[in-house]
Design a protein around this motif. Structure first.
Motif, short mmCIF file in Angstrom:
data_model
loop_
_atom_site.label_atom_id
_atom_site.label_comp_id
_atom_site.label_asym_id
_atom_site.label_seq_id
_atom_site.Cartn_x
_atom_site.Cartn_y
_atom_site.Cartn_z
N GLU A 71 -40.71 -38.96 59.54
CA GLU A 71 -41.37 -39.84 58.57
C GLU A 71 -42.77 -40.21 59.03
OE1 GLU A 71 -38.79 -43.16 58.08
OE2 GLU A 71 -37.30 -42.06 56.89
N LEU A 72 -42.94 -40.40 60.37
CA LEU A 72 -44.25 -40.74 60.92
C LEU A 72 -45.12 -39.50 61.13
CD1 LEU A 72 -43.27 -43.44 63.60
CD2 LEU A 72 -44.26 -43.82 61.34
N GLU A 73 -44.53 -38.30 60.96
CA GLU A 73 -45.23 -37.03 61.18
C GLU A 73 -45.84 -36.98 62.59
OE1 GLU A 73 -48.06 -36.51 58.04
OE2 GLU A 73 -46.53 -36.25 56.49
N ASP A 74 -45.07 -37.47 63.55
CA ASP A 74 -45.49 -37.48 64.95
C ASP A 74 -44.85 -36.27 65.65
OD1 ASP A 74 -45.74 -37.93 67.75
OD2 ASP A 74 -46.02 -40.08 67.39
N SER A 75 -45.62 -35.21 65.84
CA SER A 75 -45.08 -33.95 66.38
C SER A 75 -44.48 -34.12 67.76
CB SER A 75 -46.18 -32.88 66.41
OG SER A 75 -46.63 -32.59 65.11
N ILE A 108 -42.83 -26.61 69.04
CA ILE A 108 -43.75 -27.72 68.72
C ILE A 108 -44.61 -28.04 69.93
CG2 ILE A 108 -43.88 -30.17 68.11
CD1 ILE A 108 -41.28 -29.76 66.50
N GLY A 109 -43.99 -28.10 71.13
CA GLY A 109 -44.74 -28.40 72.35
C GLY A 109 -45.82 -27.36 72.62
N ALA A 110 -45.50 -26.08 72.38
CA ALA A 110 -46.49 -25.02 72.60
C ALA A 110 -47.66 -25.15 71.63
CB ALA A 110 -45.82 -23.65 72.46
N ALA A 111 -47.35 -25.50 70.36
CA ALA A 111 -48.42 -25.68 69.37
C ALA A 111 -49.32 -26.85 69.72
CB ALA A 111 -47.80 -25.88 67.98
N LEU A 112 -48.75 -27.89 70.34
CA LEU A 112 -49.53 -29.06 70.74
C LEU A 112 -50.27 -28.85 72.06
CD1 LEU A 112 -46.95 -31.90 69.93
CD2 LEU A 112 -49.03 -31.37 68.65
N LYS A 113 -49.97 -27.74 72.77
CA LYS A 113 -50.55 -27.47 74.09
C LYS A 113 -50.21 -28.59 75.08
CE LYS A 113 -54.58 -25.45 71.78
NZ LYS A 113 -56.05 -25.46 71.69
N ASP A 114 -49.02 -29.18 74.90
CA ASP A 114 -48.58 -30.30 75.75
C ASP A 114 -47.80 -29.74 76.93
OD1 ASP A 114 -47.04 -32.42 76.88
OD2 ASP A 114 -47.38 -33.60 75.07
N SER A 115 -48.40 -29.82 78.13
CA SER A 115 -47.78 -29.19 79.31
C SER A 115 -46.41 -29.81 79.63
CB SER A 115 -48.70 -29.33 80.52
OG SER A 115 -48.95 -30.69 80.81
N GLN A 369 -43.91 -15.19 71.41
CA GLN A 369 -44.40 -16.40 70.76
C GLN A 369 -44.77 -17.46 71.80
OE1 GLN A 369 -41.61 -18.13 68.07
NE2 GLN A 369 -42.94 -19.83 67.48
N GLU A 370 -43.92 -17.60 72.83
CA GLU A 370 -44.21 -18.57 73.89
C GLU A 370 -45.52 -18.21 74.59
OE1 GLU A 370 -40.98 -18.42 76.52
OE2 GLU A 370 -39.50 -19.10 75.06
N GLU A 371 -45.68 -16.93 74.87
CA GLU A 371 -46.88 -16.51 75.59
C GLU A 371 -48.14 -16.70 74.75
OE1 GLU A 371 -46.77 -16.13 78.58
OE2 GLU A 371 -44.62 -15.92 78.80
N GLU A 372 -47.98 -16.54 73.42
CA GLU A 372 -49.13 -16.81 72.56
C GLU A 372 -49.53 -18.28 72.62
OE1 GLU A 372 -47.73 -15.41 68.83
OE2 GLU A 372 -48.37 -13.33 69.17
N GLY A 373 -48.50 -19.16 72.71
CA GLY A 373 -48.79 -20.58 72.84
C GLY A 373 -49.49 -20.88 74.16
N ARG A 376 -53.26 -20.07 74.43
CA ARG A 376 -54.23 -21.02 73.93
C ARG A 376 -54.63 -22.06 74.98
NH1 ARG A 376 -51.05 -20.27 69.17
NH2 ARG A 376 -49.74 -22.04 69.68
N LEU A 377 -53.90 -22.10 76.10
CA LEU A 377 -54.28 -22.99 77.19
C LEU A 377 -55.32 -22.27 78.04
CD1 LEU A 377 -50.71 -24.21 78.16
CD2 LEU A 377 -52.35 -25.35 76.70
N SER A 378 -56.55 -22.74 77.99
CA SER A 378 -57.67 -22.00 78.58
C SER A 378 -57.48 -21.72 80.06
CB SER A 378 -58.96 -22.80 78.37
OG SER A 378 -58.87 -24.09 78.96
N SER A 379 -56.83 -22.61 80.79
CA SER A 379 -56.69 -22.42 82.24
C SER A 379 -55.77 -21.27 82.60
CB SER A 379 -56.16 -23.71 82.88
OG SER A 379 -54.88 -24.01 82.38
#
Length: 661
Positions: A71-75, A108-115, A369-373, A376-379
């Motif tokens: 409902e809050l759209e908080d990924s 979702i975590g991979a799309a957010l780039k959240d380690s 798919q995981e590796e594509e996510g 996107r992490l530049s490091s």
């Protein structure tokens, strides 16, 4: 010893009763007046607090948190809610459902780039593949999780990841490596006062000792776990400790206590509806009944275990149950039923193998798919490119080889009895091959050493006799300059003689393991042989014990082992460096530390260095047999080798040899 069980069981009964009375009201009060993110965070906390003992409540609050997050759209909160719901399914034993929710959370975590979310995803998915029998895949995910935690310095949940890595090694029977990770997990949990993981790690260490047959160490850790279970009010892991105590007593013949501890464990698991724990408890009770030849009771208890294992799809428990069914009917003398359950066991084992192959095939697009996510992490861009190429290659290989794998499974089922005999013959062949490799290398070295010694000794004798003759002529001559020249020549002859003498140690033949060996002399002989290679490159530091150290073994083979390690240390040093050699005498063994400050060994290669033909050198520069032979020689002397290494810092070999065979 029953006091531990009494304390734990009474504690379980009291805690369960108290918590059951006020649980609903207490949980409702915790979320009263909360809204938005505050309410979601409280709901998440409630889920982790109750998912072991009250899975139904945990699922209810997890679903409520997921609804609010959407409902809050908080990924980030959606990902966490999905992961916690996956955890509830995991503790209920529904691994396929748990894997589904974890993979959604990971995406979702991979799309957010959240380690942190990526890290948690790797850990949880790795644990699920472990439970589903895909151990290589499980280890791959878990090591990724540990790598990320190390890079970002995260200690939260690190203990869980270390425990999960240990579980994989425990399942493939590498108990020493498993115990290493379990001990690290305990230390991390203790440092941050994570009591549940302290207890979990303690039980896991006890299980490794139990599987190795070290019952004294196993019972020590299980008793400690039972005490911690009471202190921390952790019913689940406390029940595991009680099962461990019961199993130790079963193996050691303590029949008076076995039944008590196993039933106490079963009652504790029942109190929190832990079906996995109940299935294990019934299984152990069935084994105990079989040991007392109570076949009907054993079959009854095993049926209860198998019913639960089928209900929550615990594959490993199902396998164990089928094997025990076969053993029971063998003891009864019912060959028909024995063979029927043995066939079921083999069929389930083969189907699990096929499932693992299929699962790895289905995993290919997920991995990409995981590796594509991660790409996107530049490091990590460079690393990901290589990984994508690897996955594409893996896809190609699997596509080509899957028909062959299916054929192999079919052939294995048809000729399984012949396969067992073939495996035994292969093991004997490998053993003979290793002996042949060692024998040929030693024979070649022996011929070389004997030839060199013979050819050099003759001219050395001529020189020595000539110098002695000149010295006699010069006895009354006070020509100091001439005498100093003669002294230099004598010294050169002595050094050459010592080198020849050292070579003779490598030419010794036979397999006599009762020779008296002086390790300090062996190491000094090896250093003498290597003198020309190391004199302008390596600084040798020796810290030899002043105590007299002699052990029984084969002196020639010990020379070969030490030479291989020292030569490897020299080759690892680029430019100038240091090799430090230390010997320590313990009560019943001696330790030799050989440390270099060279380039180090990559972590991926540490587990392979004792494999035959494994080498990182260019073709033609090495055979990959040196360390394989060295490990074999030390094992022949009832010793062991441990290797630690840090890239850019160096490598340390720790050799332990018993003083008495």
């Amino acid at each position: 010893m029953r006091l531990l069980g009494i304390i734990f069981y009474v504690g379980v009964s009291i805690c369960t009763a108290i918590e059951a009375i006020g649980q609903t009201d207490s949980l409702a009060q915790r979320i009263q007046g909360k809204e938005g993110l505050d309410k979601i965070n409280v709901l998440h906390t409630i889920v982790t607090d109750v998912w072991l003992n009250y899975p139904a409540d945990a699922m209810k609050y997890g679903q409520e948190a997921l609804t609010l997050s959407r409902e809050l759209e908080d990924s980030a909160m959606i990902s966490k809610s999905l992961r916690l719901i996956a955890g509830v399914h995991y503790y209920k034993g529904d691994y396929d459902k748990s894997l589904e929710y974890n993979q959604k959370a990971f995406s979702i975590g991979a799309a957010l780039k959240d380690s942190t979310l990526i890290n948690n995803g790797y850990n949880n998915i790795g644990l699920l593949y472990y439970n589903l029998g895909s151990y290589q895949t499980a280890l791959e995910y878990l090591l990724r999780s540990k790598t990320i935690k190390d890079k970002i310095g995260e200690t939260y949940a690190l203990s869980t990841t270390l425990n999960n890595i240990g579980l994989v090694f425990e399942r493939v029977k590498d108990y020493q490596q498993a115990r290493k990770y379990f001990t690290q997990a305990y230390d991390v949990a203790n440092a941050i006062s994570d009591r549940d993981n302290e207890l979990y790690s303690t039980n896991n260490i006890g299980i490794t000792y139990l599987r190795e047959g070290n019952l004294d160490e196993a019972i020590k850790y299980f008793r400690k776990g039972a005490n911690m279970g009471t202190e921390f009010q952790n019913i689940n892991w406390g029940a595991v400790s009680l099962r461990g105590i019961g199993e130790v007593y079963m193996l050691s013949g303590r029949k008076d206590s076995v039944l008590y501890y196993l039933e106490s464990s079963l009652n504790a698991s029942r109190s929190i509806d832990d079906k996995k724990g109940m299935a294990e408890g019934y299984f152990l009770l069935a084994k105990n009944a079989l040991s007392e030849k109570n076949f009907s009771e054993s079959l009854k208890l095993l049926g209860m275990s198998n019913s639960l294992a089928l209900q929550i799809q615990i594959r490993q428990q199902q396998l164990d149950n089928l094997k025990l069914y076969s053993e029971i009917y063998a003891r009864i003398g019912d060959n028909k039923m024995e063979n029927e359950y043995l066939d079921k066991y083999i069929h389930l084992r083969d189907s699990l193998f096929q499932d693992a192959v299929t699962r790895n095939l289905n995993l290919i697009p997920v991995k990409i798919q995981e590796e594509e996510g991660r790409f996107r992490l530049s490091s990590q861009q460079a690393e990901i490119r290589n990984q994508l190429l690897t996955n594409q290659l893996f896809t190609l290989i699997i596509t080509i080889t899957i028909p062959l794998l299916i054929i192999m499974v079919i052939l294995y089922k048809r000729y399984r009895r012949k396969a067992i005999e073939l495996q035994r013959n292969n093991e004997e062949l490998k053993h003979t091959q290793s002996l042949l490799i060692t024998s040929e290398k030693m024979a070649s070295l022996g011929v070389l050493a004997a030839g060199v010694g013979h050819e050099i000794n003759n001219p050395l004798n001529f020189i020595k006799n000539g110098v002695e003759a000149i010295s006699k002529k010069m006895e009354n001559n006070k020509d100091d300059e001439m005498n100093s020249y003669l002294k230099i020549v004598n010294e050169g002859v002595s050094r050459a003689t010592n080198i020849v003498k050292s070579l003779s140690h490598f030419s010794r033949k036979g397999h006599n393991m009762e020779e008296v060996c002086n390790l300090q002399e062996i190491i000094e002989n090896c250093l003498l042989i290597l003198h020309n290679k190391i004199r302008n490159k390596v600084n040798i530091v020796t810290n030899f014990t002043k105590l007299k150290v002699n052990l029984k073994g084969n002196e020639g083979r010990l020379h070969q082992a030490m030479m291989n390690i020292l030569a490897n240390a020299e080759q690892a040093i680029n430019g100038k460096g240091t090799i430090e050699i230390t010997t320590l005498k313990r009560k019943d063994h001696i330790e030799i530390w050989i440390e270099d400050d060279g380039e180090g060994i990559p972590e991926d290669n540490l587990m392979k260095i004792s494999d035959p033909f494994f080498t990182t050198k260019a073709p033609g520069d090495g055979t990959g047999l040196g360390l394989f032979i060295t490990f074999s020689i030390i094992e022949e002397h009832n010793g062991n080798i441990e290797v630690t290494s840090n890239m850019g810092e160096g490598t340390k070999f720790t050799i332990t040899l018993p003083l008495k065979r």
